[in-house]
Scaffold this motif. Structure first.
Motif, PDB file in Angstrom:
ATOM      1  N   ALA A  59       0.808  -1.222   0.000  1.00 43.94           N
ATOM      2  CA  ALA A  59       0.000   0.000   0.000  1.00 43.94           C
ATOM      3  C   ALA A  59       0.843   1.274   0.000  1.00 43.94           C
ATOM      4  CB  ALA A  59      -0.939  -0.001   1.213  1.00 43.94           C
ATOM      5  N   ALA A  60       2.134   1.157   0.289  1.00 43.15           N
ATOM      6  CA  ALA A  60       2.992   2.338   0.391  1.00 43.15           C
ATOM      7  C   ALA A  60       3.107   3.055  -0.952  1.00 43.15           C
ATOM      8  CB  ALA A  60       4.375   1.934   0.895  1.00 43.15           C
ATOM      9  N   ARG A  61       2.806   4.335  -0.950  1.00 46.78           N
ATOM     10  CA  ARG A  61       2.908   5.134  -2.175  1.00 46.78           C
ATOM     11  C   ARG A  61       4.270   5.805  -2.314  1.00 46.78           C
ATOM     12  NH1 ARG A  61      -2.159   8.666  -0.781  1.00 46.78           N
ATOM     13  NH2 ARG A  61      -1.142   8.329   1.230  1.00 46.78           N
ATOM     14  N   GLY A  62       5.006   5.864  -1.209  1.00 41.23           N
ATOM     15  CA  GLY A  62       6.325   6.499  -1.224  1.00 41.23           C
ATOM     16  C   GLY A  62       7.021   6.270   0.099  1.00 41.23           C
ATOM     17  N   PRO A  90      -0.065   8.373  14.173  1.00 39.20           N
ATOM     18  CA  PRO A  90       0.109   9.707  13.585  1.00 39.20           C
ATOM     19  C   PRO A  90       1.389  10.403  14.053  1.00 39.20           C
ATOM     20  CG  PRO A  90      -2.151   9.414  14.337  1.00 39.20           C
ATOM     21  CD  PRO A  90      -1.380   8.236  14.837  1.00 39.20           C
ATOM     22  N   ARG A  91       2.038  11.082  13.108  1.00 41.88           N
ATOM     23  CA  ARG A  91       3.254  11.835  13.410  1.00 41.88           C
ATOM     24  C   ARG A  91       2.895  13.301  13.655  1.00 41.88           C
ATOM     25  NH1 ARG A  91       5.602   9.220   7.866  1.00 41.88           N
ATOM     26  NH2 ARG A  91       6.608   7.348   8.745  1.00 41.88           N
ATOM     27  N   PHE A  92       3.528  13.931  14.649  1.00 36.45           N
ATOM     28  CA  PHE A  92       3.276  15.360  14.836  1.00 36.45           C
ATOM     29  C   PHE A  92       4.337  16.216  14.145  1.00 36.45           C
ATOM     30  CE2 PHE A  92       5.783  14.433  18.730  1.00 36.45           C
ATOM     31  CZ  PHE A  92       6.749  15.436  18.655  1.00 36.45           C
ATOM     32  N   SER A  93       5.436  15.601  13.718  1.00 42.22           N
ATOM     33  CA  SER A  93       6.431  16.313  12.914  1.00 42.22           C
ATOM     34  C   SER A  93       7.232  15.299  12.104  1.00 42.22           C
ATOM     35  CB  SER A  93       7.378  17.152  13.792  1.00 42.22           C
ATOM     36  OG  SER A  93       8.216  16.311  14.568  1.00 42.22           O
ATOM     37  N   VAL A  94       7.694  15.740  10.937  1.00 40.99           N
ATOM     38  CA  VAL A  94       8.501  14.882  10.064  1.00 40.99           C
ATOM     39  C   VAL A  94       9.670  15.707   9.529  1.00 40.99           C
ATOM     40  CG1 VAL A  94       8.571  13.451   7.998  1.00 40.99           C
ATOM     41  CG2 VAL A  94       6.470  13.562   9.339  1.00 40.99           C
ATOM     42  N   LEU A  95      10.892  15.360   9.948  1.00 36.82           N
ATOM     43  CA  LEU A  95      12.087  15.990   9.387  1.00 36.82           C
ATOM     44  C   LEU A  95      12.449  15.230   8.120  1.00 36.82           C
ATOM     45  CD1 LEU A  95      14.523  16.671  12.385  1.00 36.82           C
ATOM     46  CD2 LEU A  95      13.690  18.365  10.753  1.00 36.82           C
ATOM     47  N   LYS A  96      12.551  15.937   7.001  1.00 39.41           N
ATOM     48  CA  LYS A  96      12.861  15.253   5.750  1.00 39.41           C
ATOM     49  C   LYS A  96      13.707  16.148   4.863  1.00 39.41           C
ATOM     50  CE  LYS A  96       8.375  16.649   3.825  1.00 39.41           C
ATOM     51  NZ  LYS A  96       7.084  16.181   3.278  1.00 39.41           N
ATOM     52  N   ARG A  97      14.401  15.509   3.931  1.00 42.32           N
ATOM     53  CA  ARG A  97      15.196  16.236   2.947  1.00 42.32           C
ATOM     54  C   ARG A  97      14.983  15.576   1.587  1.00 42.32           C
ATOM     55  NH1 ARG A  97      21.530  14.258   3.195  1.00 42.32           N
ATOM     56  NH2 ARG A  97      21.142  12.046   3.532  1.00 42.32           N
ATOM     57  N   PHE A 103      16.007  12.923  -7.550  1.00 46.41           N
ATOM     58  CA  PHE A 103      15.272  14.185  -7.501  1.00 46.41           C
ATOM     59  C   PHE A 103      13.768  13.936  -7.558  1.00 46.41           C
ATOM     60  CE2 PHE A 103      14.396  18.577  -7.922  1.00 46.41           C
ATOM     61  CZ  PHE A 103      15.517  19.188  -7.380  1.00 46.41           C
ATOM     62  N   GLY A 104      13.037  14.664  -6.710  1.00 43.69           N
ATOM     63  CA  GLY A 104      11.592  14.489  -6.608  1.00 43.69           C
ATOM     64  C   GLY A 104      11.199  13.473  -5.552  1.00 43.69           C
ATOM     65  N   GLU A 105      12.197  12.791  -4.959  1.00 47.40           N
ATOM     66  CA  GLU A 105      11.936  11.822  -3.894  1.00 47.40           C
ATOM     67  C   GLU A 105      12.404  12.408  -2.565  1.00 47.40           C
ATOM     68  OE1 GLU A 105      10.419   8.978  -4.153  1.00 47.40           O
ATOM     69  OE2 GLU A 105      10.404   8.610  -6.317  1.00 47.40           O
ATOM     70  N   VAL A 106      11.736  12.023  -1.477  1.00 46.88           N
ATOM     71  CA  VAL A 106      12.144  12.516  -0.159  1.00 46.88           C
ATOM     72  C   VAL A 106      12.807  11.408   0.647  1.00 46.88           C
ATOM     73  CG1 VAL A 106      10.297  14.234  -0.083  1.00 46.88           C
ATOM     74  CG2 VAL A 106       9.942  11.990   0.982  1.00 46.88           C
ATOM     75  N   GLN A 107      13.635  11.823   1.575  1.00 47.53           N
ATOM     76  CA  GLN A 107      14.219  10.900   2.548  1.00 47.53           C
ATOM     77  C   GLN A 107      13.816  11.386   3.928  1.00 47.53           C
ATOM     78  OE1 GLN A 107      18.487  10.875   2.731  1.00 47.53           O
ATOM     79  NE2 GLN A 107      18.560   9.309   4.301  1.00 47.53           N
ATOM     80  N   LEU A 108      13.221  10.502   4.720  1.00 46.95           N
ATOM     81  CA  LEU A 108      12.853  10.868   6.079  1.00 46.95           C
ATOM     82  C   LEU A 108      14.097  10.830   6.956  1.00 46.95           C
ATOM     83  CD1 LEU A 108       9.442   9.050   6.736  1.00 46.95           C
ATOM     84  CD2 LEU A 108       9.924  11.182   5.553  1.00 46.95           C
ATOM     85  N   ILE A 109      14.327  11.894   7.685  1.00 46.98           N
ATOM     86  CA  ILE A 109      15.445  11.942   8.627  1.00 46.98           C
ATOM     87  C   ILE A 109      15.002  11.357   9.959  1.00 46.98           C
ATOM     88  CG2 ILE A 109      17.035  13.463   9.853  1.00 46.98           C
ATOM     89  CD1 ILE A 109      16.664  15.455   7.487  1.00 46.98           C
TER      90      ILE A 109
END
Length: 357
Positions: A59-62, A90-97, A103-109
Motif C-alpha cells: 500500500a505504500a505510495r512512497g 500519527p506523526r506530529f512532525s517529520v524531518l525530511k530532505r 530528484f523528486g523523492e524525499v528521505q525521512l530523517i
C-alpha cells in the motif's frame, strides 16, 4: 530499571488513537533504529527486530509511508526477538530532505521531533549557508532548532564571538551555543535546554562531533566516534544508521549519519520562516511574479543594495527557492505520469475482461 512508554515520549493523544482505531490487541513501541527497511522497535517489554507487513509494503505510495526512526508503531510479537509492524501512529512532525541522487523523492530523517540540534564544527565545517538549509528543513517540519558549535577549544574567545555574531546577524530567535568536549564549555547551558520526554534530533555533517556530543550528554560511550582525516578534513564514517537514545535526565536524542547534502524538499513554509525578512519585503514588490533578480521596483533588491539584507543570505535564498520550485515541479510531473499509467492499466484490464466474455 523498567522503561515505560511515557519515558520514550508516548502521549495521551497517541493512546486515544490506539483505542479509537482498534489497536488494543497490539503492543505499542517506538522505532529506535533503522537498517535498510529492518527496524529496531522498543516497547515496554523490550527491544525487537521488526519488519513491516506485506500489506503495508504493497500500500505504500512512497518513502513517507514506511516507518522511520522516531515513529510510534503498533506491533505483533512472535518470538523474543521478532516483531511485525502493522500500523504507524500519527506523526506530529517529520524531518525530511530531498533524497540524494533521486530528484523528486524525499528521505525521512526522523519523525516526532520536538527540537533539532544543528551541529557545526568551529574549526572547519562552519558555513552559514548550510545552517540556513538546516533551519529551513526544521521550520518546514515545525521543529524548534538549536545551533550547536563544537570544538570551541580550538579557537580563542574573540574568534568564537565573531562567528556567533555573524550567525545572529542572519539568523534570528534561534539559540546558539558554543561547546567543547575537552573543556566542557557550554554543556551546562545546553543541558538546561534538554527536557524530559522531549525528542531531540542531531543534524550535521560527518566529523563535526555529533557522536562525541551525544556521548558527553549521556555520560556513556553510546556511539562510536571517529577521527578526522588530516588529508581530507572529513569525518570517518562512524554512524551508519539512525538511532534513538534516552538520556539520564529523560531527554530523548536521535543521532543521524552525517549529511553531505541537505536538499530542500517541499519547504514552502520553511523558506518563509528562515528568510522572513526577504519574504515580507517581497510582498511590496511592483510585480506579483517578481523573481527578485533584475526587476524594477523590487523591494528585495533595493534592500540588498542598501545593505539591509545580507547579500550572501539573499543569494542563498534564491538558490533554495529555485531548488524548491524544481523539486515541486518534478513531484507534480511524476504524479501526472503515475496517474496516466494507472489509467492505462485500468483500461487494459477492462479490455481483457471484455474480450474474455
Amino acid at each position: 530499571m523498567e522503561m515505560k512508554l511515557e519515558d520514550l515520549g508516548y502521549s495521551d493523544a497517541l493512546e486515544r488513537f490506539r483505542i479509537e482505531h482498534h489497536l488494543r490487541d497490539f503492543e505499542i513501541g517506538r522505532v529506535i533504529a533503522e537498517h535498510k527497511e529492518r527496524y529496531t522497535v522498543k516497547t515496554a517489554q523490550g527491544e525487537y527486530d521488526a519488519e513491516i507487513t506485506g500489506n503495508m509494503r504493497f500500500a505504500a505510495r512512497g518513502r513517507e509511508d514506511y516507518p522511520a526512526v522516531g515513529d510510534w508503531v503498533a506491533v505483533a510479537t512472535y518470538d523474543p526477538d521478532l516483531a511485525i509492524i502493522h500500523a504507524i501512529l500519527p506523526r506530529f512532525s517529520v524531518l525530511k530532505r530531498q533524497a540524494v541522487g533521486q530528484f523528486g523523492e524525499v528521505q525521512l530523517i526522523a519523525t516526532n521531533i520536538d527540537y533539532a540540534l544543528i551541529v557545526q564544527a568551529l574549526d572547519r565545517d562552519f558555513n552559514i549557508n548550510r545552517l540556513e538549509r538546516y533551519l529551513t528543513i526544521c521550520h518546514a517540519s515545525k521543529v524548534e532548532p538549536i545551533i550547536i558549535l563544537t570544538k570551541a577549544d580550538l579557537l580563542d574567545e574573540k574568534q568564537i564571538k565573531e562567528i556567533v555574531e555573524s550567525i545572529k546577524a542572519r539568523v534570528k530567535d534561534v539559540p546558539v551555543i558554543a561547546i567543547s568536549n575537552e573543556t566542557r564549555r557550554g554543556y551546562e547551558e545546553l543541558t538546561r535546554l534538554i527536557r524530559k520526554g522531549k525528542t531531540y534530533c542531531l543534524l550535521g555533517s560527518s566529523g563535526v562531533g555529533k557522536s562525541s556530543l551525544l556521548n558527553a550528554l549521556s555520560g556513556d560511550t553510546v556511539m562510536k566516534t571517529g577521527a578526522i582525516s588530516q588529508s581530507t578534513h572529513k569525518g570517518r564514517h562512524v554512524t551508519s544508521h539512525r538511532e534513538l537514545i534516552v538520556l539520564e535526565n529523560g531527554g530523548i536524542v536521535i543521532d543521524n549519519p552525517g549529511m553531505r547534502e541537505v536538499g530542500i524538499a517541499d519547504a514552502a513554509g520553511g523558506l518563509q520562516t528562515t528568510f522572513d525578512k526577504i519574504v515580507s519585503l517581497a510582498k511590496g514588490c511592483k510585480f506579483k511574479d517578481c523573481t527578485h533578480t533584475s526587476e524594477a521596483g523590487c523591494r528585495v533588491l533595493e534592500a540588498v543594495g542598501r545593505g539591509e539584507i545580507d547579500k550572501a543570505a539573499y543569494e542563498n535564498y534564491l538558490k533554495m527557492e529555485r531548488e524548491k520550485a524544481h523539486f515541486t515541479s518534478t513531484v507534480a510531473e511524476r504524479r501526472k505520469k503515475e496517474k496516466g499509467f494507472g489509467k492505462m492499466m485500468k483500461d487494459y484490464k477492462k479490455t481483457i475482461r471484455k474480450n474474455n466474455l
